[in-house]
Scaffold this motif. Structure first.
Motif, PDB file in Angstrom:
ATOM      1  N   TYR A 170       0.839  -1.199   0.000  1.00 27.13           N
ATOM      2  CA  TYR A 170       0.000   0.000   0.000  1.00 27.13           C
ATOM      3  C   TYR A 170       0.878   1.253   0.000  1.00 27.13           C
ATOM      4  N   PRO A 171       0.461   2.303  -0.701  1.00 29.51           N
ATOM      5  CA  PRO A 171       1.242   3.552  -0.700  1.00 29.51           C
ATOM      6  C   PRO A 171       1.127   4.267   0.635  1.00 29.51           C
ATOM      7  N   ASP A 172       2.089   5.149   0.905  1.00 29.55           N
ATOM      8  CA  ASP A 172       2.009   5.952   2.121  1.00 29.55           C
ATOM      9  C   ASP A 172       0.961   7.051   1.952  1.00 29.55           C
ATOM     10  N   ASP A 173       0.762   7.854   2.993  1.00 28.54           N
ATOM     11  CA  ASP A 173      -0.306   8.856   2.962  1.00 28.54           C
ATOM     12  C   ASP A 173      -0.106   9.884   1.856  1.00 28.54           C
ATOM     13  N   ALA A 174       1.138  10.340   1.684  1.00 23.33           N
ATOM     14  CA  ALA A 174       1.404  11.360   0.664  1.00 23.33           C
ATOM     15  C   ALA A 174       1.109  10.821  -0.736  1.00 23.33           C
ATOM     16  N   ALA A 175       1.559   9.582  -1.003  1.00 24.64           N
ATOM     17  CA  ALA A 175       1.316   8.979  -2.314  1.00 24.64           C
ATOM     18  C   ALA A 175      -0.167   8.709  -2.529  1.00 24.64           C
ATOM     19  N   THR A 176      -0.857   8.290  -1.467  1.00 27.94           N
ATOM     20  CA  THR A 176      -2.294   8.051  -1.573  1.00 27.94           C
ATOM     21  C   THR A 176      -3.040   9.336  -1.917  1.00 27.94           C
ATOM     22  N   MET A 177      -2.628  10.455  -1.304  1.00 26.66           N
ATOM     23  CA  MET A 177      -3.265  11.742  -1.599  1.00 26.66           C
ATOM     24  C   MET A 177      -3.045  12.130  -3.058  1.00 26.66           C
TER      25      MET A 177
END
Length: 321
Positions: A181-188
């Motif tokens: 899963y991507p981190d929060d920044a990548a998910t945003m």
């Protein structure tokens, strides 16, 4: 022929451009992108095992778009037959002769989606082509072309209706990795990209460029001490108390080729022990068979390789000539 410094610089620049292009679709997973790209250049194959919706199919599709060659996708299902993969010979009544209809395996980049859903009989259709780059149908052997890369995916969660890949099949994959899963920044960034979604990424190299990079990577210098280091790691996996079957010679060759490509991708003309250490888990984890007792205790192949890397001392030299 040893790779020259200027050739290594060109290799690293081209490798970075390819990774940048793929990363437009696979955000925040640079290391995985580079690992898959290095495997493709090393003439290996990739097994992606991850949860649904993490971008396994997108990674394979974007790689095939980046390299302007032929690509195909095979959706593996329980009713898929070997001929559906390799192709079949059909009798043409007008011509009065048999004619070969090539299957989807005849492509530069093949996505074998959910490979463990097909029967062992169909899975075995990939054994020859992944090892030799040829397909034999009705006694006639045909090459699939160059470059040739199989990216297979499987879901570790769902086991109903699946068939575990046999060890001989697993051993033909150069690496096994996951995207995660991507981190929060990548998910945003991914969520924001839904509003301004772009089309397919553009192709930036042709298959001939990949072949050239493969030939250059073969010229990367490997110090005999580094080869000895790989051999000692392999032997240590075979002696580990938790392991029933250690790394094969094919696995040692795979790690060597991958390390040579990885070194060139960093602009170096030689392989270092750190290259070997950073790639060992991806190249070896799927090749180990653990004792049932160890698995019951929660030991994983990654744990074993990590301990082996701690126990086996690397050479003091950095690997340069």
């Amino acid at each position: 022929m040893t790779i020259a410094p200027e050739q290594a610089a060109w290799f690293a620049e081209t490798f970075s451009l390819l990774a940048d292009n793929i990363e437009q679709a696979i955000i925040g997973k640079r290391h995985v992108v580079e690992l898959v790209l290095a495997t493709a250049i090393s003439e290996g194959h990739v097994l992606l095992e991850d949860f649904p919706g993490t971008g396994k199919t997108a990674l394979a599709r974007t790689l095939s778009q980046t390299v302007t060659g032929t690509s195909s996708r095979i959706q593996f299902t329980p009713d898929l037959l070997p001929g559906d993969v390799t192709g079949i010979t059909v009798y043409d009544q007008k011509k009065g002769e048999f004619e070969f209809h090539a299957g989807p395996i005849f492509a530069n980049i093949v996505l074998a989606d959910e490979i463990n859903r097909a029967s062992p009989k169909t899975q075995s259709a990939l054994l020859e082509v992944m090892e030799e780059g040829n397909v034999t149908v009705d006694g006639v052997t045909r090459p699939v072309g160059n470059p040739f890369l199989v990216i297979a995916t499987q879901n570790p969660v769902e086991q109903a209706g699946t068939y575990r890949l046999p060890e001989a099949q697993l051993d033909r994959f150069m690496i096994k990795t996951s995207i995660g899963y991507p981190d929060d920044a990548a998910t945003m960034r991914i969520l924001q990209g839904v509003v301004s979604a772009k089309g397919p990424v553009s192709g930036i190299v042709d298959p001939g460029t990949i072949v050239t990079m493969t030939e250059l990577a073969r010229g990367t210098y490997v110090n005999p001490l580094v080869f000895d280091y790989i051999m000692r790691i392999v032997n240590a996996t075979r002696r580990a108390s938790e392991v029933r079957l250690g790394v094969s010679v094919r696995g040692a060759l795979a790690l060597s080729r991958l390390a040579m490509t990885w070194a060139a991708s960093q602009g170096r003309t030689y392989v270092t022990p750190d290259d070997v250490r950073s790639l060992a888990s991806a190249a070896f984890s799927h090749r180990l068979i653990l004792h049932p007792e160890a698995e019951f205790d929660g030991v994983t192949a990654t744990d074993v390789i990590g301990q082996v890397l701690l126990d086996v001392a690397p050479p003091a030299e950095n690997g340069a000539a």
